[in-house]
Design an enzyme around this catalytic site. Sequence first.
Site, PDB file in Angstrom:
ATOM      1  N   GLY A  98       9.639   5.853   8.804  1.00  0.00           N
ATOM      2  CA  GLY A  98       8.148   6.536   8.825  1.00  0.00           C
ATOM      3  C   GLY A  98       7.045   4.525   9.720  1.00  0.00           C
ATOM      4  O   GLY A  98       6.760   4.956  10.380  1.00  0.00           O
ATOM      5  N   GLU A 151      14.616   9.024   8.480  1.00  0.00           N
ATOM      6  CA  GLU A 151      13.254   9.765   7.835  1.00  0.00           C
ATOM      7  C   GLU A 151      12.672   8.366   8.067  1.00  0.00           C
ATOM      8  O   GLU A 151      12.165   8.632   7.086  1.00  0.00           O
ATOM      9  CB  GLU A 151      13.132  10.445   6.896  1.00  0.00           C
ATOM     10  CG  GLU A 151      13.318   9.809   5.069  1.00  0.00           C
ATOM     11  CD  GLU A 151      13.444  10.238   3.984  1.00  0.00           C
ATOM     12  OE1 GLU A 151      13.115   9.822   3.027  1.00  0.00           O
ATOM     13  OE2 GLU A 151      13.717  11.708   4.005  1.00  0.00           O
ATOM     14  N   CYS A 183     -15.723  -7.684  -3.955  1.00  0.00           N
ATOM     15  CA  CYS A 183     -15.494  -9.181  -4.770  1.00  0.00           C
ATOM     16  C   CYS A 183     -15.013  -9.032  -5.392  1.00  0.00           C
ATOM     17  O   CYS A 183     -14.860  -9.352  -7.111  1.00  0.00           O
ATOM     18  CB  CYS A 183     -16.655  -8.461  -5.843  1.00  0.00           C
ATOM     19  SG  CYS A 183     -18.776  -8.580  -4.380  1.00  0.00           S
ATOM     20  N   TYR A 241       1.460   2.754   6.290  1.00  0.00           N
ATOM     21  CA  TYR A 241       1.468   2.138   4.961  1.00  0.00           C
ATOM     22  C   TYR A 241       0.169   1.366   5.305  1.00  0.00           C
ATOM     23  O   TYR A 241      -0.043  -0.502   4.602  1.00  0.00           O
ATOM     24  CB  TYR A 241       2.468   1.320   4.592  1.00  0.00           C
ATOM     25  CG  TYR A 241       3.579   1.726   4.497  1.00  0.00           C
ATOM     26  CD1 TYR A 241       3.467   3.490   3.605  1.00  0.00           C
ATOM     27  CD2 TYR A 241       4.277   2.631   5.637  1.00  0.00           C
ATOM     28  CE1 TYR A 241       4.440   4.052   3.418  1.00  0.00           C
ATOM     29  CE2 TYR A 241       5.861   3.218   5.033  1.00  0.00           C
ATOM     30  CZ  TYR A 241       5.516   4.300   4.322  1.00  0.00           C
ATOM     31  OH  TYR A 241       6.982   5.073   4.036  1.00  0.00           O
TER      32      TYR A 241
END
Length: 381
Positions: free
Chosen positions: A256, A254, A332, A361
């Site tokens: 990604g 699998e 900030c 990601y």
Amino acid sequence: MKSARHPFCAYIYDIKGLEDHALSLASSLPDQVSLYYAMKANPDPVLIHAIQRHVKGFEAASLGELDKLTAFPDHQKVISGPAKTDEFLKAAIARDIRMIHAESLWEVERIHLIAQLLGKKVRIALRINLEAAIGKARLTMAGKPTQFGIDETRLPEIMEMIKQLPFVEITGFHFHSVSNNLDASAHLAFVSQCLMKAKEWEAQYHLDLNYVNFGGGIGIHYEKQDEPFHWAAFSQGIHELMTHAPSNWELVFELGRYMAAPFGYYAAEVMDVKENHGQAYVTVRGGSHHLRLPAAWKMSHPFEVIAVEEWEYPLSRPELREKEVWIAGELCTPNDVLVRGEFCTNIRVGDIVLFHFAGAYAWTISHHDFLSHGKPQMIYI
């Protein structure tokens, strides 16, 4: 696309490159090996549509991801995750998905209860936290204490308990153990180990297996792009390992990050340059609220500077030359850093910093709403 009023910030996806890559990966594997896409890497519908012709299935880690896959009724679906809700499990069972990766005895008991209420017998694959797993990957989920999977040493007692649950049937094992592994030889050894364990347990516990999922975990070398994971050697090794796999088993990877990351780019316009206590800084329109990975991993994300000659201000143009720069975002917080001390020949306000390997990601793992800054454009080419 850019102006002084609206500084440029965008994700850019190479859809043709992604589709060709998915085809190349799938065609390099033996017929017995199925390529699935891990939705968590990037669930963008445009990307999923591009690869769907070249993958056999998808792995979803939430009900939201599973719902997105209703557009692909002909593909296999499997689900993962260490804290599945009853709603998620019920949807998976009701939709007759290929496999539920079960993380614990308690989860198996809940699966059994829901299956009994629905009047269905459910196929499950136990996720196993192996005693020994790949040790050099960026992130490891097995071979040590983690929240993932069933401790291998507890398998005998858990198997005995599951025997008492007639609405579940163990037909596979799930071994996802690492993230961003760069060592093809180590990954092949891991696959061999998983096959050996699955065969041993099939005989020991009198199972009828038809599914072994090795997870993903094949990585991108963000720091040294000239030292990639050696896919050609890996796929050749997988062909050789097929002699050790029963012919009725579906073997699953699998993927990604390895599938999607190279075909996404994050572009951010330079807003300011300066030196502060002897250190050179570049700030951009964007930051870790769009691309969180370099801040999370405390690394320099690979980039290049795209020179933009147009200059609209009636003011001198700030620039840095021959400097090791830190590239920071618009938030900030001092943690909003994308590049840490990398040499840059020349960079000016108004140029574009183009970050590579931002297809996985990246956008969807980022904290988009912090400070309520505008979101980047999404461009597909």
